[in-house]
Design a protein around this motif. Structure first.
Motif, PDB file in Angstrom:
ATOM      1  N   ARG A 116      48.584  29.304  26.086  1.00  0.00           N
ATOM      2  CA  ARG A 116      48.672  28.119  25.227  1.00  0.00           C
ATOM      3  C   ARG A 116      50.125  27.838  24.849  1.00  0.00           C
ATOM      4  O   ARG A 116      50.979  28.725  24.880  1.00  0.00           O
ATOM      5  N   THR A 117      50.384  26.600  24.508  1.00  0.00           N
ATOM      6  CA  THR A 117      51.738  26.187  24.158  1.00  0.00           C
ATOM      7  C   THR A 117      51.847  25.925  22.660  1.00  0.00           C
ATOM      8  O   THR A 117      50.855  25.626  21.988  1.00  0.00           O
ATOM      9  N   VAL A 118      53.059  26.013  22.163  1.00  0.00           N
ATOM     10  CA  VAL A 118      53.320  25.792  20.739  1.00  0.00           C
ATOM     11  C   VAL A 118      53.364  24.294  20.466  1.00  0.00           C
ATOM     12  O   VAL A 118      54.072  23.555  21.150  1.00  0.00           O
ATOM     13  N   ASP A 119      52.608  23.845  19.472  1.00  0.00           N
ATOM     14  CA  ASP A 119      52.647  22.423  19.114  1.00  0.00           C
ATOM     15  C   ASP A 119      53.282  22.191  17.749  1.00  0.00           C
ATOM     16  O   ASP A 119      53.360  21.068  17.279  1.00  0.00           O
ATOM     17  N   ILE A 120      53.744  23.274  17.107  1.00  0.00           N
ATOM     18  CA  ILE A 120      54.502  23.179  15.860  1.00  0.00           C
ATOM     19  C   ILE A 120      55.866  23.815  16.131  1.00  0.00           C
ATOM     20  O   ILE A 120      55.933  25.022  16.399  1.00  0.00           O
TER      21      ILE A 120
END
Length: 198
Positions: free
Chosen positions: A146-150
């Motif tokens: 998963r990727t960081v969205d914050i």
């Protein structure tokens, strides 16, 4: 773990879901089970306010970094300050008549009790939701890809997730297994449990 259907969220034995008051939906579960995607989308379907503990905690951590030595603030964040901020904001929103989705790990009985207190003190209808991923391989894949969205948020590793303190539930709640299920299907299942037309 116990799970319940929408029948548990009706008043006085009637078949009509509670609509006369604000609703507080607390979506919890271990990291990488789909909480953000599902709760954000479900909140959007009914125009509810959406609170995310990660967003609050990251803002507090950035403030501590920007203002120099703020070890006490950093310690407070690790001890649950983000949750306390979220409880206060949720109370304000619920008292304004807004529906609120609160997304957090919600790992301990003390945090679950605190959310119940928020609902009780505001007269809101509480729905407690736990997302799980029963397939360990899929859960690990999600956690590691998963990727960081914050911006600046540190994502826990798979080892961190496995070692995380997470107490068993002591009361009935809505449990949704996201393993092998699309996010859209899980959102639909959640909305159905809440009595929301999809």
């Amino acid at each position: 773990m116990n799970s319940v259907s929408v029948d548990a969220f009706t008043d006085g034995g009637t078949e009509e879901p509670r609509r006369s008051r604000s609703m507080l939906v607390v979506v919890g579960g271990l990291p990488a089970t789909g909480k953000t995607t599902v709760s954000r989308a479900a909140a959007g379907r009914i125009g509810a306010a959406y609170l995310r503990i990660d967003t609050i905690e990251q803002a507090l951590s950035e403030f501590a970094d920007r203002e120099g030595p703020c070890d006490e603030l950093r310690h407070a964040v690790t001890q649950g300050l983000g949750y306390d901020v979220a409880y206060a904001v949720a109370r304000d929103l619920l008292r304004q008549g807004r529906h609120v989705f609160a997304e957090c790990v919600n790992p301990l009985m003390i945090t679950r009790k605190a959310w119940r207190d928020v609902a009780e003190t505001t007269g809101a209808h509480l729905v407690e939701v736990e997302l799980v991923c029963s397939d360990p391989a899929e859960h690990e894949r999600r956690a590691t890809t998963r990727t960081v969205d914050i911006p600046g948020l540190f994502l826990p590793s798979w080892a961190d997730i496995l070692e995380r303190e997470y107490e068993p539930w002591d009361r009935a709640h809505v449990e949704l297994d996201t393993a092998g299920t699309s996010a859209e299907a899980t959102v639909t299942s959640l909305c159905e449990a809440l009595g929301i037309d999809t």
